[in-house]
Design a protein around this motif. Structure first.
Motif, PDB file in Angstrom:
ATOM      1  N   LEU A 130     104.145  53.687 105.115  1.00  0.00           N
ATOM      2  CA  LEU A 130     104.889  54.318 106.215  1.00  0.00           C
ATOM      3  C   LEU A 130     105.348  53.293 107.257  1.00  0.00           C
ATOM      4  O   LEU A 130     106.459  53.381 107.792  1.00  0.00           O
ATOM      5  CB  LEU A 130     104.005  55.385 106.876  1.00  0.00           C
ATOM      6  CG  LEU A 130     104.716  56.344 107.825  1.00  0.00           C
ATOM      7  CD1 LEU A 130     105.799  57.129 107.113  1.00  0.00           C
ATOM      8  CD2 LEU A 130     103.703  57.288 108.468  1.00  0.00           C
ATOM      9  N   SER A 131     104.510  52.290 107.485  1.00  0.00           N
ATOM     10  CA  SER A 131     104.864  51.317 108.531  1.00  0.00           C
ATOM     11  C   SER A 131     106.054  50.437 108.137  1.00  0.00           C
ATOM     12  O   SER A 131     106.560  49.686 108.965  1.00  0.00           O
ATOM     13  CB  SER A 131     103.657  50.460 108.904  1.00  0.00           C
ATOM     14  OG  SER A 131     102.901  50.151 107.782  1.00  0.00           O
ATOM     15  N   TYR A 132     106.492  50.507 106.877  1.00  0.00           N
ATOM     16  CA  TYR A 132     107.646  49.707 106.463  1.00  0.00           C
ATOM     17  C   TYR A 132     108.834  50.570 106.055  1.00  0.00           C
ATOM     18  O   TYR A 132     109.819  50.056 105.537  1.00  0.00           O
ATOM     19  CB  TYR A 132     107.269  48.796 105.284  1.00  0.00           C
ATOM     20  CG  TYR A 132     106.101  47.897 105.567  1.00  0.00           C
ATOM     21  CD1 TYR A 132     106.107  47.051 106.666  1.00  0.00           C
ATOM     22  CD2 TYR A 132     104.981  47.905 104.736  1.00  0.00           C
ATOM     23  CE1 TYR A 132     105.024  46.236 106.936  1.00  0.00           C
ATOM     24  CE2 TYR A 132     103.892  47.088 104.992  1.00  0.00           C
ATOM     25  CZ  TYR A 132     103.925  46.254 106.098  1.00  0.00           C
ATOM     26  OH  TYR A 132     102.863  45.450 106.366  1.00  0.00           O
ATOM     27  N   SER A 133     108.738  51.876 106.256  1.00  0.00           N
ATOM     28  CA  SER A 133     109.776  52.755 105.714  1.00  0.00           C
ATOM     29  C   SER A 133     111.104  52.610 106.470  1.00  0.00           C
ATOM     30  O   SER A 133     112.133  53.080 106.004  1.00  0.00           O
ATOM     31  CB  SER A 133     109.301  54.204 105.700  1.00  0.00           C
ATOM     32  OG  SER A 133     108.873  54.536 106.973  1.00  0.00           O
ATOM     33  N   PHE A 134     111.080  51.956 107.614  1.00  0.00           N
ATOM     34  CA  PHE A 134     112.303  51.759 108.407  1.00  0.00           C
ATOM     35  C   PHE A 134     112.854  50.346 108.223  1.00  0.00           C
ATOM     36  O   PHE A 134     113.864  49.979 108.804  1.00  0.00           O
ATOM     37  CB  PHE A 134     111.980  51.958 109.895  1.00  0.00           C
ATOM     38  CG  PHE A 134     110.851  51.063 110.327  1.00  0.00           C
ATOM     39  CD1 PHE A 134     111.105  49.780 110.785  1.00  0.00           C
ATOM     40  CD2 PHE A 134     109.532  51.488 110.219  1.00  0.00           C
ATOM     41  CE1 PHE A 134     110.063  48.937 111.126  1.00  0.00           C
ATOM     42  CE2 PHE A 134     108.485  50.644 110.569  1.00  0.00           C
ATOM     43  CZ  PHE A 134     108.755  49.365 111.016  1.00  0.00           C
ATOM     44  N   LEU A 135     112.182  49.560 107.428  1.00  0.00           N
ATOM     45  CA  LEU A 135     112.460  48.128 107.347  1.00  0.00           C
ATOM     46  C   LEU A 135     113.492  47.788 106.262  1.00  0.00           C
ATOM     47  O   LEU A 135     113.455  48.346 105.175  1.00  0.00           O
ATOM     48  CB  LEU A 135     111.119  47.448 107.039  1.00  0.00           C
ATOM     49  CG  LEU A 135     111.022  45.931 107.016  1.00  0.00           C
ATOM     50  CD1 LEU A 135     111.560  45.327 108.292  1.00  0.00           C
ATOM     51  CD2 LEU A 135     109.566  45.527 106.821  1.00  0.00           C
ATOM     52  N   SER A 136     114.409  46.887 106.581  1.00  0.00           N
ATOM     53  CA  SER A 136     115.349  46.411 105.558  1.00  0.00           C
ATOM     54  C   SER A 136     115.681  44.951 105.836  1.00  0.00           C
ATOM     55  O   SER A 136     115.554  44.482 106.979  1.00  0.00           O
ATOM     56  CB  SER A 136     116.638  47.242 105.582  1.00  0.00           C
ATOM     57  OG  SER A 136     117.423  46.879 106.697  1.00  0.00           O
ATOM     58  N   SER A 137     116.130  44.241 104.818  1.00  0.00           N
ATOM     59  CA  SER A 137     116.494  42.827 104.976  1.00  0.00           C
ATOM     60  C   SER A 137     117.626  42.685 105.992  1.00  0.00           C
ATOM     61  O   SER A 137     117.640  41.747 106.791  1.00  0.00           O
ATOM     62  CB  SER A 137     116.947  42.244 103.638  1.00  0.00           C
ATOM     63  OG  SER A 137     115.919  42.349 102.695  1.00  0.00           O
ATOM     64  N   ASN A 138     118.575  43.614 105.970  1.00  0.00           N
ATOM     65  CA  ASN A 138     119.705  43.525 106.907  1.00  0.00           C
ATOM     66  C   ASN A 138     119.234  43.651 108.351  1.00  0.00           C
ATOM     67  O   ASN A 138     119.693  42.929 109.230  1.00  0.00           O
ATOM     68  CB  ASN A 138     120.745  44.612 106.603  1.00  0.00           C
ATOM     69  CG  ASN A 138     121.566  44.231 105.384  1.00  0.00           C
ATOM     70  OD1 ASN A 138     121.635  43.058 105.006  1.00  0.00           O
ATOM     71  ND2 ASN A 138     122.167  45.215 104.737  1.00  0.00           N
ATOM     72  N   LEU A 139     118.309  44.596 108.589  1.00  0.00           N
ATOM     73  CA  LEU A 139     117.791  44.763 109.956  1.00  0.00           C
ATOM     74  C   LEU A 139     117.037  43.519 110.405  1.00  0.00           C
ATOM     75  O   LEU A 139     117.153  43.105 111.552  1.00  0.00           O
ATOM     76  CB  LEU A 139     116.858  45.980 110.031  1.00  0.00           C
ATOM     77  CG  LEU A 139     117.525  47.334 110.273  1.00  0.00           C
ATOM     78  CD1 LEU A 139     116.478  48.421 110.401  1.00  0.00           C
ATOM     79  CD2 LEU A 139     118.379  47.295 111.545  1.00  0.00           C
ATOM     80  N   VAL A 140     116.279  42.933 109.477  1.00  0.00           N
ATOM     81  CA  VAL A 140     115.520  41.722 109.796  1.00  0.00           C
ATOM     82  C   VAL A 140     116.472  40.630 110.284  1.00  0.00           C
ATOM     83  O   VAL A 140     116.242  39.976 111.301  1.00  0.00           O
ATOM     84  CB  VAL A 140     114.718  41.248 108.554  1.00  0.00           C
ATOM     85  CG1 VAL A 140     114.306  39.794 108.674  1.00  0.00           C
ATOM     86  CG2 VAL A 140     113.502  42.136 108.342  1.00  0.00           C
TER      87      VAL A 140
END
Ligand code: PNS
Length: 175
Positions: A130-140
């Motif tokens: 759940l703690s990574y469900s909003f994460l993407s390479s583009n956002l990084v």
């Protein structure tokens, strides 16, 4: 039946992606995937059309660094059809992470097309923690460029590489 034996079918899974760059969400999928499969072959897409921030060589090398010493993880780059790469590497399962409903349509289309191309190859979906469900390479990449904090979002190797590539002025918290 191809030359792939029953045992080999379960042994190795291929985890393909652009990994530009690898995030902690990808790392989580790989670590949890290793509890199910004996080994995971991380397949980095070589696609000049996508104009990645990191070259194929860099992306492979970062992932190798992140999983250094972990014998059951291998990293290779590939071009062309994913199913051809999977067959060439004597695997039968493709792992894909499914973060949100927005991922579903694209993943569904890709899984069904790969199934049409080769019904012997299965796509195995995993939900990220759940703690990574909003994460993407583009956002990084965006967060980094805008001076935001990447703590907990990417492995330290990625942050180091980003710092080496771009000098971003950190916004001062004091006016
Ligand atoms: O991390 P990404 O960019 O979502 O990964 C996409 C990837 C690499 C899995 C996909 O683009 C792919 O499989 N490309 C290889 C070409 C291919 O096989 N295309 C047909 C898929 S139905």
């Amino acid at each position: 039946m191809s030359e792939i034996t029953q045992r080999q079918k379960l042994r190795k899974a291929v985890y393909p992606g652009s990994f530009d760059p690898i995030t902690n969400g990808h790392v989580d999928i790989i670590k949890r995937g290793l509890k199910i499969f004996d080994s995971i072959l991380v397949a980095v897409l070589e696609n000049p059309k996508k104009k990645p921030l990191f070259s194929t060589k860099e992306r492979v090398s970062i992932i190798q660094d992140v999983f250094a010493g972990q014998k059951n993880t291998e990293v290779k780059s590939f071009h062309g059809l994913l199913i051809d790469f999977v067959k060439k590497n004597k695997a039968r399962v493709v792992i894909r992470g499914l973060r949100a409903i927005s991922d579903f349509e694209y993943e569904f289309q890709m899984a069904l097309m790969n199934m049409k191309l080769d019904p012997e190859i299965e796509t195995f979906f995993m939900m990220p923690n759940l703690s990574y469900s909003f994460l993407s390479s583009n956002l990084v990449k965006e967060i980094y460029m805008l001076g935001g904090c990447l703590k907990g979002l990417v492995p330290e190797q990625v942050e180091k590489k980003l710092r080496g590539k771009f000098k971003v002025k950190r916004p001062s918290l004091n006016p």
